[in-house]
Design a protein around this motif. Structure first.
Motif, PDB file in Angstrom:
ATOM      1  N   ARG A 197       0.824  -1.208   0.000  1.00  0.00           N
ATOM      2  CA  ARG A 197       0.000   0.000   0.000  1.00  0.00           C
ATOM      3  C   ARG A 197       0.861   1.261   0.000  1.00  0.00           C
ATOM      4  NH1 ARG A 197      -5.286   1.357   1.578  1.00  0.00           N
ATOM      5  NH2 ARG A 197      -5.771  -0.789   2.055  1.00  0.00           N
ATOM      6  N   PHE A 198       1.964   1.254   0.738  1.00  0.00           N
ATOM      7  CA  PHE A 198       2.794   2.446   0.898  1.00  0.00           C
ATOM      8  C   PHE A 198       4.090   2.323   0.115  1.00  0.00           C
ATOM      9  CE2 PHE A 198      -0.093   2.684   4.387  1.00  0.00           C
ATOM     10  CZ  PHE A 198      -0.365   4.039   4.497  1.00  0.00           C
ATOM     11  N   VAL A 199       4.462   3.430  -0.518  1.00  0.00           N
ATOM     12  CA  VAL A 199       5.681   3.458  -1.316  1.00  0.00           C
ATOM     13  C   VAL A 199       6.451   4.748  -1.020  1.00  0.00           C
ATOM     14  CG1 VAL A 199       4.525   4.488  -3.330  1.00  0.00           C
ATOM     15  CG2 VAL A 199       6.607   3.171  -3.651  1.00  0.00           C
ATOM     16  N   ARG A 200       7.755   4.612  -0.953  1.00  0.00           N
ATOM     17  CA  ARG A 200       8.605   5.786  -0.724  1.00  0.00           C
ATOM     18  C   ARG A 200       8.767   6.511  -2.047  1.00  0.00           C
ATOM     19  NH1 ARG A 200      12.549   7.754   3.006  1.00  0.00           N
ATOM     20  NH2 ARG A 200      12.224   6.004   4.405  1.00  0.00           N
ATOM     21  N   ILE A 201       8.557   7.828  -2.019  1.00  0.00           N
ATOM     22  CA  ILE A 201       8.706   8.621  -3.235  1.00  0.00           C
ATOM     23  C   ILE A 201       9.879   9.599  -3.144  1.00  0.00           C
ATOM     24  CG2 ILE A 201       6.303   8.378  -3.937  1.00  0.00           C
ATOM     25  CD1 ILE A 201       5.931  11.329  -2.938  1.00  0.00           C
ATOM     26  N   SER A 202      10.422   9.764  -1.949  1.00  0.00           N
ATOM     27  CA  SER A 202      11.611  10.610  -1.766  1.00  0.00           C
ATOM     28  C   SER A 202      12.237  10.229  -0.429  1.00  0.00           C
ATOM     29  CB  SER A 202      11.246  12.094  -1.784  1.00  0.00           C
ATOM     30  OG  SER A 202      10.530  12.441  -0.622  1.00  0.00           O
ATOM     31  N   ASN A 203      13.366  10.836  -0.133  1.00  0.00           N
ATOM     32  CA  ASN A 203      14.013  10.551   1.154  1.00  0.00           C
ATOM     33  C   ASN A 203      13.183  11.024   2.330  1.00  0.00           C
ATOM     34  OD1 ASN A 203      16.220   9.298   0.043  1.00  0.00           O
ATOM     35  ND2 ASN A 203      17.473  11.156   0.009  1.00  0.00           N
ATOM     36  N   SER A 204      12.220  11.911   2.083  1.00  0.00           N
ATOM     37  CA  SER A 204      11.446  12.471   3.182  1.00  0.00           C
ATOM     38  C   SER A 204       9.948  12.189   3.098  1.00  0.00           C
ATOM     39  CB  SER A 204      11.679  13.982   3.252  1.00  0.00           C
ATOM     40  OG  SER A 204      11.259  14.579   2.043  1.00  0.00           O
ATOM     41  N   SER A 243      10.976  12.064  -6.218  1.00  0.00           N
ATOM     42  CA  SER A 243      12.322  12.540  -6.523  1.00  0.00           C
ATOM     43  C   SER A 243      12.932  11.664  -7.620  1.00  0.00           C
ATOM     44  CB  SER A 243      13.203  12.538  -5.273  1.00  0.00           C
ATOM     45  OG  SER A 243      13.475  11.220  -4.865  1.00  0.00           O
ATOM     46  N   ARG A 244      13.924  12.203  -8.295  1.00  0.00           N
ATOM     47  CA  ARG A 244      14.551  11.500  -9.424  1.00  0.00           C
ATOM     48  C   ARG A 244      15.022  10.105  -9.044  1.00  0.00           C
ATOM     49  NH1 ARG A 244      16.348  15.579 -13.439  1.00  0.00           N
ATOM     50  NH2 ARG A 244      15.726  17.572 -12.556  1.00  0.00           N
ATOM     51  N   ARG A 245      15.479   9.965  -7.834  1.00  0.00           N
ATOM     52  CA  ARG A 245      16.007   8.680  -7.358  1.00  0.00           C
ATOM     53  C   ARG A 245      14.936   7.583  -7.360  1.00  0.00           C
ATOM     54  NH1 ARG A 245      18.778   7.977  -1.405  1.00  0.00           N
ATOM     55  NH2 ARG A 245      19.147   5.758  -1.545  1.00  0.00           N
ATOM     56  N   TYR A 246      13.671   7.952  -7.160  1.00  0.00           N
ATOM     57  CA  TYR A 246      12.594   6.970  -7.039  1.00  0.00           C
ATOM     58  C   TYR A 246      11.693   6.893  -8.273  1.00  0.00           C
ATOM     59  CZ  TYR A 246      14.008   6.800  -2.179  1.00  0.00           C
ATOM     60  OH  TYR A 246      14.743   6.654  -1.032  1.00  0.00           O
ATOM     61  N   VAL A 247      11.964   7.694  -9.307  1.00  0.00           N
ATOM     62  CA  VAL A 247      11.112   7.724 -10.503  1.00  0.00           C
ATOM     63  C   VAL A 247      11.040   6.361 -11.180  1.00  0.00           C
ATOM     64  CG1 VAL A 247      10.949   8.646 -12.858  1.00  0.00           C
ATOM     65  CG2 VAL A 247      11.272  10.190 -10.946  1.00  0.00           C
ATOM     66  N   SER A 248      12.166   5.704 -11.374  1.00  0.00           N
ATOM     67  CA  SER A 248      12.160   4.403 -12.076  1.00  0.00           C
ATOM     68  C   SER A 248      11.363   3.360 -11.285  1.00  0.00           C
ATOM     69  CB  SER A 248      13.574   3.921 -12.356  1.00  0.00           C
ATOM     70  OG  SER A 248      14.281   3.700 -11.153  1.00  0.00           O
ATOM     71  N   LYS A 249      11.456   3.402  -9.977  1.00  0.00           N
ATOM     72  CA  LYS A 249      10.709   2.465  -9.129  1.00  0.00           C
ATOM     73  C   LYS A 249       9.192   2.684  -9.290  1.00  0.00           C
ATOM     74  CE  LYS A 249      10.028   1.409  -4.240  1.00  0.00           C
ATOM     75  NZ  LYS A 249      10.377   1.787  -2.879  1.00  0.00           N
ATOM     76  N   ILE A 250       8.774   3.937  -9.292  1.00  0.00           N
ATOM     77  CA  ILE A 250       7.353   4.263  -9.432  1.00  0.00           C
ATOM     78  C   ILE A 250       6.861   3.882 -10.825  1.00  0.00           C
ATOM     79  CG2 ILE A 250       5.638   6.129  -9.426  1.00  0.00           C
ATOM     80  CD1 ILE A 250       6.701   5.372  -6.621  1.00  0.00           C
TER      81      ILE A 250
END
Length: 146
Positions: free
Chosen positions: A94-101, A133-140
């Motif tokens: 259900r929950f996904v990290r989209i940035s460090n914060s 954030s750019r770091r998590y774009v590919s994951k999303i």
């Protein structure tokens, strides 16, 4: 995946057997879910009161000014834990990290705007926007099948 249920009157305690050719990520997820005690409780404070927050009602969790906040339809709560601790307690489907914060409840997302170069704008059901954030774009993108 096949699921089979057998009843046996002589069985004292339920027993689960997983029959598989190899241990896959799906098998590991099933094993983890079966061994978890129960859904972990998230509590938040607001107006000098501590309330239990249902995971399904949480829209997003973010950190700012050295505090961690949870946003629900009922308002914003301060959590007495770090962001990574909240992430460990929350349902990873259900929950996904989209940035460090920030973490978002993917089931509370309305739309994803990929037109912004290098990032994704997520429109949430409460009208707020969150940015991947750019770091998590590919994951999303992978999660969304893009």
């Amino acid at each position: 995946m096949q699921i089979e249920l057998k009843t046996d009157a002589s069985c004292i305690e339920p027993k689960i057997i997983i029959l598989t050719a190899s241990v896959t990520e799906e098998v590991n997820k099933i094993m983890k879910k079966l061994t978890e005690e129960s859904t972990l409780i998230i509590t938040g404070s607001r107006n000098s009161r501590i309330e239990i927050l249902e995971q399904a009602e949480i829209i997003r969790i973010y950190s700012a000014n050295a505090k961690v906040f949870a946003v629900t339809d009922n308002g914003e709560y301060v959590l007495r834990m770090r962001l990574y601790e909240a992430e460990e307690k929350l349902n990873s489907e259900r929950f996904v990290r989209i940035s460090n914060s920030e973490l978002i409840n993917i089931k509370k997302a309305v739309s994803f705007d990929c037109s912004i170069t290098g990032t994704i704008c997520v429109r949430l059901k409460n009208g707020q926007n969150a940015y991947v954030s750019r770091r998590y774009v590919s994951k999303i993108k992978k999660m969304l099948g893009l």
